[in-house]
Design a protein around this motif. Structure first.
Motif, PDB file in Angstrom:
ATOM      1  N   SER A 169      -8.002  -8.491 -11.166  1.00  0.00           N
ATOM      2  CA  SER A 169      -8.002  -8.825 -12.589  1.00  0.00           C
ATOM      3  C   SER A 169      -7.513  -7.661 -13.469  1.00  0.00           C
ATOM      4  O   SER A 169      -7.145  -7.848 -14.609  1.00  0.00           O
ATOM      5  CB  SER A 169      -9.404  -9.246 -13.027  1.00  0.00           C
ATOM      6  OG  SER A 169     -10.328  -8.260 -12.615  1.00  0.00           O
ATOM      7  N   LEU A 170      -7.509  -6.441 -12.896  1.00  0.00           N
ATOM      8  CA  LEU A 170      -7.124  -5.262 -13.682  1.00  0.00           C
ATOM      9  C   LEU A 170      -5.698  -4.826 -13.354  1.00  0.00           C
ATOM     10  O   LEU A 170      -5.194  -5.113 -12.267  1.00  0.00           O
ATOM     11  CB  LEU A 170      -8.096  -4.108 -13.390  1.00  0.00           C
ATOM     12  CG  LEU A 170      -9.552  -4.313 -13.842  1.00  0.00           C
ATOM     13  CD1 LEU A 170     -10.422  -3.195 -13.327  1.00  0.00           C
ATOM     14  CD2 LEU A 170      -9.628  -4.385 -15.367  1.00  0.00           C
ATOM     15  N   PRO A 171      -5.035  -4.130 -14.277  1.00  0.00           N
ATOM     16  CA  PRO A 171      -3.691  -3.605 -13.971  1.00  0.00           C
ATOM     17  C   PRO A 171      -3.788  -2.516 -12.906  1.00  0.00           C
ATOM     18  O   PRO A 171      -4.857  -1.917 -12.714  1.00  0.00           O
ATOM     19  CB  PRO A 171      -3.224  -3.012 -15.309  1.00  0.00           C
ATOM     20  CG  PRO A 171      -4.475  -2.762 -16.076  1.00  0.00           C
ATOM     21  CD  PRO A 171      -5.463  -3.803 -15.649  1.00  0.00           C
ATOM     22  N   PRO A 172      -2.681  -2.251 -12.162  1.00  0.00           N
ATOM     23  CA  PRO A 172      -2.722  -1.250 -11.086  1.00  0.00           C
ATOM     24  C   PRO A 172      -3.051   0.148 -11.625  1.00  0.00           C
ATOM     25  O   PRO A 172      -2.666   0.510 -12.738  1.00  0.00           O
ATOM     26  CB  PRO A 172      -1.321  -1.300 -10.491  1.00  0.00           C
ATOM     27  CG  PRO A 172      -0.486  -1.980 -11.503  1.00  0.00           C
ATOM     28  CD  PRO A 172      -1.372  -2.887 -12.268  1.00  0.00           C
TER      29      PRO A 172
ATOM     30  N   PRO B  36       1.175   3.397  -7.658  1.00  0.00           N
ATOM     31  CA  PRO B  36       0.335   2.422  -8.371  1.00  0.00           C
ATOM     32  C   PRO B  36      -0.359   1.481  -7.387  1.00  0.00           C
ATOM     33  O   PRO B  36       0.298   0.838  -6.567  1.00  0.00           O
ATOM     34  CB  PRO B  36       1.342   1.664  -9.250  1.00  0.00           C
ATOM     35  CG  PRO B  36       2.658   1.862  -8.593  1.00  0.00           C
ATOM     36  CD  PRO B  36       2.607   3.151  -7.850  1.00  0.00           C
ATOM     37  N   LEU B  37      -1.690   1.464  -7.411  1.00  0.00           N
ATOM     38  CA  LEU B  37      -2.456   0.639  -6.475  1.00  0.00           C
ATOM     39  C   LEU B  37      -3.298  -0.370  -7.247  1.00  0.00           C
ATOM     40  O   LEU B  37      -3.924  -0.030  -8.251  1.00  0.00           O
ATOM     41  CB  LEU B  37      -3.387   1.519  -5.632  1.00  0.00           C
ATOM     42  CG  LEU B  37      -2.784   2.268  -4.451  1.00  0.00           C
ATOM     43  CD1 LEU B  37      -3.844   3.123  -3.788  1.00  0.00           C
ATOM     44  CD2 LEU B  37      -2.191   1.301  -3.451  1.00  0.00           C
ATOM     45  N   LYS B  38      -3.332  -1.602  -6.756  1.00  0.00           N
ATOM     46  CA  LYS B  38      -4.182  -2.628  -7.365  1.00  0.00           C
ATOM     47  C   LYS B  38      -5.564  -2.555  -6.724  1.00  0.00           C
ATOM     48  O   LYS B  38      -5.723  -2.862  -5.546  1.00  0.00           O
ATOM     49  CB  LYS B  38      -3.560  -4.009  -7.136  1.00  0.00           C
ATOM     50  CG  LYS B  38      -2.949  -4.620  -8.411  1.00  0.00           C
ATOM     51  CD  LYS B  38      -2.736  -6.102  -8.208  1.00  0.00           C
ATOM     52  CE  LYS B  38      -2.206  -6.855  -9.408  1.00  0.00           C
ATOM     53  NZ  LYS B  38      -2.636  -6.521 -10.725  1.00  0.00           N
ATOM     54  N   VAL B  39      -6.586  -2.115  -7.466  1.00  0.00           N
ATOM     55  CA  VAL B  39      -7.943  -2.029  -6.914  1.00  0.00           C
ATOM     56  C   VAL B  39      -8.653  -3.361  -7.125  1.00  0.00           C
ATOM     57  O   VAL B  39      -9.244  -3.927  -6.210  1.00  0.00           O
ATOM     58  CB  VAL B  39      -8.729  -0.870  -7.563  1.00  0.00           C
ATOM     59  CG1 VAL B  39     -10.104  -0.759  -6.921  1.00  0.00           C
ATOM     60  CG2 VAL B  39      -7.962   0.439  -7.404  1.00  0.00           C
ATOM     61  N   PHE B  40      -8.575  -3.889  -8.344  1.00  0.00           N
ATOM     62  CA  PHE B  40      -9.135  -5.210  -8.627  1.00  0.00           C
ATOM     63  C   PHE B  40      -7.991  -6.117  -9.063  1.00  0.00           C
ATOM     64  O   PHE B  40      -7.091  -5.691  -9.797  1.00  0.00           O
ATOM     65  CB  PHE B  40     -10.180  -5.136  -9.739  1.00  0.00           C
ATOM     66  CG  PHE B  40     -11.357  -4.273  -9.374  1.00  0.00           C
ATOM     67  CD1 PHE B  40     -12.319  -4.725  -8.477  1.00  0.00           C
ATOM     68  CD2 PHE B  40     -11.487  -3.007  -9.922  1.00  0.00           C
ATOM     69  CE1 PHE B  40     -13.391  -3.911  -8.138  1.00  0.00           C
ATOM     70  CE2 PHE B  40     -12.566  -2.205  -9.589  1.00  0.00           C
ATOM     71  CZ  PHE B  40     -13.522  -2.648  -8.689  1.00  0.00           C
TER      72      PHE B  40
END
Lengths: 184, 184
Positions: A56-59, A50-54
């Motif tokens: 504000s959004l979930p991973p 699981p990677l956090k790209v933004f």
């Protein structure tokens, strides 16, 4: 420089007795460095992480791959083993061709190169091991997180190839020691 | 085993001519590994860095110290250099006492230990360099951030001590090569 002619006969007798052990060790060094090179080069593991790209959004779950060329220390380790196994093959042919140690300058050249392989292989083993320790344990002081809890198979295979390479470098170390020890 | 008596005279003549060069190299190896040990052991840098203690609060400025024992690779590098300089001192005394290479078994013991120092020092140099590269460049694949932009002085001093240690290990490498090359 006195005793030079007598020295030559002694050297020939000496090299005959230590030649067989040297050849066996050289074959061992070749097999072990080839094995370490293959085990490292074929090491690859893909995991969905699981990677956090933004922020504000979930991973997002993305596949991440661990490969040898992502870490310069592992790349260096691979190069040192590849050089060593290529050299082991060439020196094996040269040693077999130079039966009975007829050409003394060739024997000395091979000895010098053997010693350089010891230095090269041990520096590669040190580099790969240092990064391996960081991968397994991480380091809180510089905030490097361990990665081997995610890429367990990759780390395990690296550990195996470091072990094989260590055995190969010990074979080169014994090859360096033989000509001096056998003169006793 | 024929030619053994002639071999002895040859060995004595040989060791006389290569003894001086060997002593100079051994003194060099001692000085360089002592220097690398001191430069590494005294390396310390404290910096005030903004740290987030609680997520809800703004970062707090805290002093953070970089030291050799925080990284196992640097600790290993320090230990290899400390062992090598202790050995260099002892072997220097033994070589000086064994003038003219009278005791052959002692010379062979020193040769074997010299070769082990080459392996030890190069593995330490490899380990410290691998972590040094990570410190200077970081690695985005495993998300290890570079730290040398913060601890510049610490990283610079480590680079210097790795360079000194490399020169010391080359001195040991030449010490290993001398007995065989001088027999040519």
């Amino acid at each position: 420089m006195e005793g030079h002619h007598h020295g030559k006969t002694e050297v020939a007798a000496r090299s005959n007795s230590s030649n067989k052990g040297g050849l066996v060790l050289r074959v061992l060094a070749l097999i072990l460095t080839v094995a370490a090179t293959i085990v490292t080069a074929t090491n690859k593991q893909t995991k969905v992480v699981p990677l956090k790209v933004f922020d504000s959004l979930p991973p997002v779950n993305l596949p991440v791959t661990a490969k040898w060329h992502y870490l310069s220390a592992v790349l260096y380790f691979l190069v040192t083993n590849a050089i060593s196994c290529a050299y082991a093959a060439v020196s094996l042919l040269l040693t077999a061709a130079n039966k009975g140690g007829k050409s003394k300058s060739l024997r000395i050249l091979i000895f010098v190169l053997d010693a350089l392989m010891v230095a090269l292989l041990f520096s590669g083993i040190g580099a790969a091991s240092a990064v391996g320790v960081l991968g397994y344990q991480g380091n809180s002081h510089v905030r490097w997180n361990k990665v081997c809890n995610v890429f367990g198979k990759f780390c395990h295979q690296m550990t195996v190839s470091i072990g094989i390479s260590l055995l190969g470098s010990l074979a080169f170390l014994f090859l360096v020691m033989i000509p001096v020890i056998s003169s006793a």
